[in-house]
Scaffold this motif. Structure first.
Motif, short mmCIF file in Angstrom:
data_model
loop_
_atom_site.label_atom_id
_atom_site.label_comp_id
_atom_site.label_asym_id
_atom_site.label_seq_id
_atom_site.Cartn_x
_atom_site.Cartn_y
_atom_site.Cartn_z
N ASP A 1 0.83 -1.20 0.00
CA ASP A 1 0.00 0.00 0.00
C ASP A 1 0.87 1.26 0.00
O ASP A 1 2.00 1.25 0.49
CB ASP A 1 -0.90 0.04 1.23
N ASP A 2 0.33 2.34 -0.54
CA ASP A 2 1.02 3.61 -0.49
C ASP A 2 1.24 4.04 0.96
O ASP A 2 0.40 3.77 1.83
CB ASP A 2 0.20 4.70 -1.20
N PHE A 3 2.36 4.73 1.21
CA PHE A 3 2.63 5.26 2.54
C PHE A 3 1.88 6.57 2.75
O PHE A 3 1.69 7.36 1.83
CB PHE A 3 4.13 5.53 2.71
N SER A 4 1.46 6.76 4.00
CA SER A 4 0.88 8.03 4.43
C SER A 4 1.35 8.26 5.87
O SER A 4 2.10 7.46 6.42
CB SER A 4 -0.66 7.96 4.39
N SER A 5 0.89 9.31 6.49
CA SER A 5 1.33 9.62 7.85
C SER A 5 0.83 8.60 8.87
O SER A 5 1.29 8.58 10.01
CB SER A 5 0.89 11.02 8.27
N THR A 6 -0.11 7.73 8.47
CA THR A 6 -0.62 6.71 9.38
C THR A 6 -0.11 5.31 9.04
O THR A 6 -0.55 4.33 9.65
CB THR A 6 -2.16 6.71 9.40
N SER A 7 0.79 5.19 8.08
CA SER A 7 1.36 3.89 7.73
C SER A 7 2.29 3.42 8.85
O SER A 7 3.12 4.17 9.34
CB SER A 7 2.15 3.99 6.42
N LYS A 8 2.13 2.16 9.23
CA LYS A 8 2.90 1.59 10.34
C LYS A 8 3.94 0.61 9.81
O LYS A 8 3.61 -0.37 9.15
CB LYS A 8 1.95 0.88 11.31
N VAL A 9 5.22 0.88 10.12
CA VAL A 9 6.30 0.02 9.66
C VAL A 9 7.34 -0.16 10.78
O VAL A 9 7.33 0.58 11.76
CB VAL A 9 7.01 0.59 8.40
N ALA A 10 8.22 -1.12 10.58
CA ALA A 10 9.32 -1.32 11.53
C ALA A 10 10.28 -0.14 11.42
O ALA A 10 10.68 0.24 10.32
CB ALA A 10 10.05 -2.62 11.20
N ILE A 11 10.65 0.44 12.56
CA ILE A 11 11.50 1.64 12.54
C ILE A 11 12.91 1.38 13.06
O ILE A 11 13.70 2.32 13.20
CB ILE A 11 10.84 2.80 13.32
N ALA A 12 13.22 0.12 13.36
CA ALA A 12 14.59 -0.27 13.76
C ALA A 12 15.13 0.63 14.87
O ALA A 12 14.49 0.82 15.88
CB ALA A 12 15.50 -0.28 12.53
#
Length: 356
Positions: free
Chosen positions: A84-95
């Motif tokens: 999915d496209d990223f937005s300010s609410t996209s949740k990903v691993a931030i290391a």
């Protein structure tokens, strides 16, 4: 009629002001568009200043190869690929962006007098004393100066993910060799914050995940950030977050520990976290290539006299500029780190010019 004209004029002026404010970020827009391909094909940047969000922009243009790699990684992990496209609410691993969050959590205990930065870890974790590591301090854990020789970052995280309990994790860290005297060696790793996390669990009787939710996430209105809900939390690199959530955290740091009128951390704790602990008498045995020449405080890199940050292995880049009084977070996900430090510098300069 006059009232109607006044309203129309007000709307026109308001739109003009907004358009002018957005125009200040034209060069930032161009930079994101030009660099997105090198940063996984998806990137979002948010900027906060003067009590409000002043910039929120995403670029999404994943190549066929990037989509293929994303599917392959997800398949290996037994997960569904997120394309999915990223937005300010996209949740990903931030290391390693996690380190800033975790260090702040430790400092809440310091503020309450439940811990001291000079406390030795052996006081709470006898297994470390049994292996000659009991003299390491909490402060040294937060600044990567434990003197413990660890595996490379990615390998170390994978090893920690195999642990069944925090006690098992401590037993394995306790068995690692030393490479120098605590406080005299800087080795950017996961060990120190893992030890600090274990101590928080010992003195509170709660899981690291619960402590983070209670003391950092909930007071900051952070709803989509956690440490993966795994058997063993990974304070140094296990968090998942959104740019919207992380910006709330940065806002608190920028405002000297206060968020929406609530004191999350003391001003003294914020100051202590931002002091460069890599003094001339400290030997650097490992630092990421993209962080060469930088200082380090507690859970965050010290770029210069007014900039602090905590970039992650997957490219996400949070930072605070104390001189220009703004906070920003670029969220992305990619592995290849070539040219990262230069990209960080370019982006920071452009954002700094835009917020003047």
């Amino acid at each position: 009629m006059k009232t109607r004209v006044f309203i129309i004029l007000s709307i026109i002026i308001s739109c003009a002001i907004k358009a002018h404010a957005q125009a200040n970020f034209n060069q930032v827009d161009i930079w994101l568009k030009n660099n997105a391909a090198e940063m996984g094909g998806r990137v979002v940047l948010v900027v906060y200043k003067d009590g409000k969000l002043i910039y929120n922009h995403a670029e999404n243009n994943m190549s066929i190869k990037q989509k293929f790699v994303t599917r392959m990684i997800a398949r290996k992990q037994g997960k569904k690929a997120d394309l999915d496209d990223f937005s300010s609410t996209s949740k990903v691993a931030i290391a390693s962006c996690s380190k800033w969050l975790s260090a702040a959590l430790v400092m809440t205990f310091v503020d309450e007098g439940k811990l001291k930065l000079t406390d030795t870890v052996g006081k709470y974790l006898p297994v470390l004393s049994q292996h000659g590591k009991g003299m390491i301090t909490i402060g040294q854990c937060l600044s990567h100066q434990t003197g413990i020789k660890t595996s490379p970052l990615k390998e170390s995280l994978e090893e920690m993910r195999q642990e069944n309990s925090m006690d098992d994790a401590m037993a394995d860290i306790a068995a690692l060799p030393m490479e120098g005297t605590p406080g005299k060696v800087f080795h950017y790793s996961n060990a120190g914050l893992q030890i600090a996390g274990a101590i928080l669990e010992k003195i509170s009787g709660k899981s690291f995940e619960t402590l983070f939710a209670e003391r950092i996430a909930q007071p900051l209105g952070i709803k989509n950030t956690d440490f993966g809900h795994a058997k063993v939390a990974l304070p140094a690199g296990g968090a998942y977050s959104t740019s919207e959530d992380y910006l709330n955290f940065l806002t608190m740091v920028l405002n000297r520990g206060v968020f929406n009128g609530k004191h999350i951390l003391s001003e003294n704790s914020i100051t202590q976290m931002q002091v460069n602990r890599i003094t001339p008498d400290v030997k650097i045995t490992y630092t990421p290539a993209e962080a060469g020449g930088l200082g380090y405080g507690y859970g965050e890199w010290v770029f210069d006299a007014h900039t602090v940050s905590s970039p992650g292995l997957f490219g996400s880049f949070p930072w605070i500029d104390k001189a220009k009084q703004y906070a920003a977070f670029m969220l992305c996900f990619y592995i290849k780190s070539d040219g990262r430090q230069q990209r960080y510098k370019e982006l920071k300069q452009l954002v700094g010019e835009a917020v003047k």
